[in-house]
Design a protein around this motif. Sequence first.
Motif, short mmCIF file in Angstrom:
data_model
loop_
_atom_site.label_atom_id
_atom_site.label_comp_id
_atom_site.label_asym_id
_atom_site.label_seq_id
_atom_site.Cartn_x
_atom_site.Cartn_y
_atom_site.Cartn_z
N GLN A 147 -0.04 -8.68 -5.81
CA GLN A 147 0.27 -9.73 -6.76
C GLN A 147 0.79 -9.16 -8.08
OE1 GLN A 147 -3.07 -12.18 -7.85
NE2 GLN A 147 -1.80 -13.82 -8.64
N GLY A 148 0.19 -8.06 -8.54
CA GLY A 148 0.57 -7.52 -9.85
C GLY A 148 1.77 -6.60 -9.83
N LEU A 149 1.87 -5.74 -8.81
CA LEU A 149 2.94 -4.76 -8.76
C LEU A 149 4.06 -5.15 -7.80
CD1 LEU A 149 0.83 -1.46 -8.71
CD2 LEU A 149 2.06 -2.46 -10.65
N GLY A 150 3.76 -6.05 -6.88
CA GLY A 150 4.77 -6.48 -5.93
C GLY A 150 4.70 -5.69 -4.64
N ASN A 151 5.02 -6.36 -3.55
CA ASN A 151 4.95 -5.73 -2.23
C ASN A 151 5.90 -4.54 -2.10
OD1 ASN A 151 2.93 -7.21 -0.86
ND2 ASN A 151 4.34 -8.93 -0.63
N GLU A 152 7.04 -4.62 -2.76
CA GLU A 152 8.01 -3.54 -2.64
C GLU A 152 7.44 -2.22 -3.14
OE1 GLU A 152 12.57 -2.37 -4.08
OE2 GLU A 152 11.80 -4.40 -4.41
N LEU A 153 6.78 -2.25 -4.30
CA LEU A 153 6.18 -1.02 -4.83
C LEU A 153 5.00 -0.59 -3.96
CD1 LEU A 153 5.44 -0.25 -8.58
CD2 LEU A 153 3.90 0.47 -6.76
N VAL A 154 4.13 -1.55 -3.61
CA VAL A 154 2.93 -1.20 -2.84
C VAL A 154 3.30 -0.56 -1.51
CG1 VAL A 154 0.93 -2.17 -1.65
CG2 VAL A 154 1.49 -2.94 -3.96
N HIS A 155 4.37 -1.00 -0.89
CA HIS A 155 4.77 -0.49 0.42
C HIS A 155 5.94 0.50 0.33
CE1 HIS A 155 2.19 -3.19 2.79
NE2 HIS A 155 2.37 -4.04 1.78
N SER A 156 6.11 1.08 -0.84
CA SER A 156 7.23 2.00 -1.05
C SER A 156 7.01 3.38 -0.43
CB SER A 156 7.48 2.19 -2.55
OG SER A 156 6.34 2.84 -3.15
N GLY A 157 5.76 3.70 -0.09
CA GLY A 157 5.44 5.03 0.39
C GLY A 157 5.00 5.97 -0.71
N ASP A 158 5.05 5.48 -1.97
CA ASP A 158 4.66 6.32 -3.11
C ASP A 158 3.40 5.81 -3.79
OD1 ASP A 158 6.78 8.16 -2.96
OD2 ASP A 158 8.13 6.72 -3.92
N LEU A 159 2.66 4.94 -3.13
CA LEU A 159 1.40 4.44 -3.67
C LEU A 159 0.31 4.59 -2.62
CD1 LEU A 159 0.55 1.50 -5.90
CD2 LEU A 159 -0.51 1.52 -3.64
N SER A 160 -0.83 5.08 -3.07
CA SER A 160 -1.97 5.26 -2.17
C SER A 160 -3.21 4.65 -2.81
CB SER A 160 -2.20 6.75 -1.89
OG SER A 160 -3.20 6.94 -0.91
N VAL A 161 -4.10 4.14 -1.97
CA VAL A 161 -5.34 3.55 -2.45
C VAL A 161 -6.52 4.32 -1.87
CG1 VAL A 161 -6.80 1.49 -2.51
CG2 VAL A 161 -4.31 1.25 -2.61
N VAL A 162 -7.29 4.95 -2.75
CA VAL A 162 -8.57 5.55 -2.37
C VAL A 162 -9.62 4.48 -2.63
CG1 VAL A 162 -10.25 7.37 -2.85
CG2 VAL A 162 -7.79 7.87 -2.96
N TYR A 163 -10.22 3.95 -1.57
CA TYR A 163 -11.11 2.82 -1.72
C TYR A 163 -12.55 3.19 -1.37
CZ TYR A 163 -10.44 2.25 3.36
OH TYR A 163 -10.38 2.46 4.71
N GLU A 164 -13.46 2.33 -1.80
CA GLU A 164 -14.90 2.56 -1.61
C GLU A 164 -15.30 3.96 -2.07
OE1 GLU A 164 -16.54 1.31 2.14
OE2 GLU A 164 -15.12 -0.35 2.26
N ALA A 165 -14.72 4.36 -3.21
CA ALA A 165 -15.07 5.64 -3.86
C ALA A 165 -14.86 6.84 -2.94
CB ALA A 165 -16.50 5.61 -4.39
N GLY A 166 -13.90 6.73 -2.02
CA GLY A 166 -13.54 7.90 -1.23
C GLY A 166 -13.89 7.85 0.24
N THR A 167 -14.34 6.69 0.74
CA THR A 167 -14.65 6.62 2.17
C THR A 167 -13.39 6.40 3.00
OG1 THR A 167 -15.06 4.24 2.22
CG2 THR A 167 -16.91 5.67 1.65
N GLY A 168 -12.32 5.91 2.38
CA GLY A 168 -11.09 5.69 3.10
C GLY A 168 -9.89 5.80 2.19
N VAL A 169 -8.72 6.02 2.79
CA VAL A 169 -7.47 6.14 2.04
C VAL A 169 -6.40 5.30 2.75
CG1 VAL A 169 -5.68 7.70 1.19
CG2 VAL A 169 -8.05 8.46 1.28
N PHE A 170 -5.72 4.47 1.98
CA PHE A 170 -4.68 3.59 2.52
C PHE A 170 -3.37 3.89 1.80
CE2 PHE A 170 -2.52 -0.64 2.36
CZ PHE A 170 -2.24 -0.75 3.71
N THR A 171 -2.38 4.37 2.57
CA THR A 171 -1.08 4.73 2.00
C THR A 171 0.01 4.06 2.83
OG1 THR A 171 -2.07 6.91 1.52
CG2 THR A 171 0.30 6.66 1.14
N PRO A 172 0.40 2.84 2.48
CA PRO A 172 1.38 2.11 3.28
C PRO A 172 2.69 2.87 3.46
CG PRO A 172 0.40 0.68 1.62
CD PRO A 172 -0.03 2.08 1.30
N GLY A 173 3.26 2.74 4.63
CA GLY A 173 4.56 3.34 4.89
C GLY A 173 4.50 4.75 5.43
#
Length: 402
Positions: A147-173
Amino acid sequence: MQRHDRLYALYDDFDADALRAHQDFVDLFPPVDSRVALEYWESASEELADRKDEIRAAFPDDPAFAAVAARATRDQAFTALDLLGKYDRAVNVLVLDVDETLRSAGSTDNEIPRATLHLLTEFHEAGIPIVICTGQTLENVKGFLSQGLGNELVHSGDLSVVYEAGTGVFTPGHGPDTKQLLYEDLDESVRSVFDEVRSRVLPSAPDDVRRGCHLQGNEFNVTLKPNYETGSERARGLIDDALVHLLDLLADCLDADAEAVRAYYADADPEIAGVLDSEGVAAGNPDAVSDDLRATLDRVDVAYYEADAAEIASRELNKVVGVEAALDVLDVDDPFALVMGDSKSDLRVMEYVHEHDAGVAAAPEHASGRVLDHVQSTDDLVFDEGAADEVLRTVWALERLA
């Protein structure tokens, strides 16, 4: 003329405040279906371009000065130049906590301000990867980022999410590396403890905790959150009770003495010791904790966030491990990161980059004491509550000057 002197001349000879006002207006002007508004925006854009051209003409040897003055105050620009002199390199990746860092319940109504979001898009367009590093669940993060950054940026391949303080990593693309479940690498002896704690944490809780808290929908960590407003007195009392419950439940799941488990964590964390003392709950002698029990507890982290959460997590899975995995997927092999955060889990990342000469740390003024101590003792990048853009502007200037 030295670069410091030229920078002084820039802010003395040009109206940088007006330039920044024009830049912010052009950047943040909301999309409206109005010819008059569009003409006003176009006029401001032309004025901005003219002012930048004047600076470029005055400082032909420093083509970055126009971009610096358009987004950074005098103090931010000189801080950037000092950082460049100290480290001789620019930041090449952003590692950012969310709650009480990019956004604040107290001053931004739990929304990431538009100025901060826009600066993140500017860093993205400059080719700087972004790692969102949070204790939140992945689904929560994906929602507000899109919602804030837009799907294009989130799925650009240059954004990663470390979630639950490090139990998983989500890097679209990134194909098979898009989602990494780091907790799957833990052995069964540890995973089984978390499974049992999770299954019993609410059914066995005291009435006030069971009715006043909810179990956050984590994939692995066991996190109790208050039903009352975070930071309120009701939330504070509930989380204190929840912490005691988690410690005692962990002891029961390990078939261990509760006082020994409390003693272990109280010895490791003064905040936990303070809660136990205020709750009138006995903790044993940490030196009396058996070697076998200590070996297990060394792998299980109990975290306390005042009036916010009580949590059991894996010591082997933390934000540092998650960030390392994210950087690997993003192919950042020589990181120099800006790490922004407010809590003990963020401190681990800050200390990691400091020890490896791999970045700088920044924190809001209301961060935990240990985080502030670290930030103030390194580069003193402390910003006002809800004003993460203050440091992002400084780092933007550093990137331009470098």
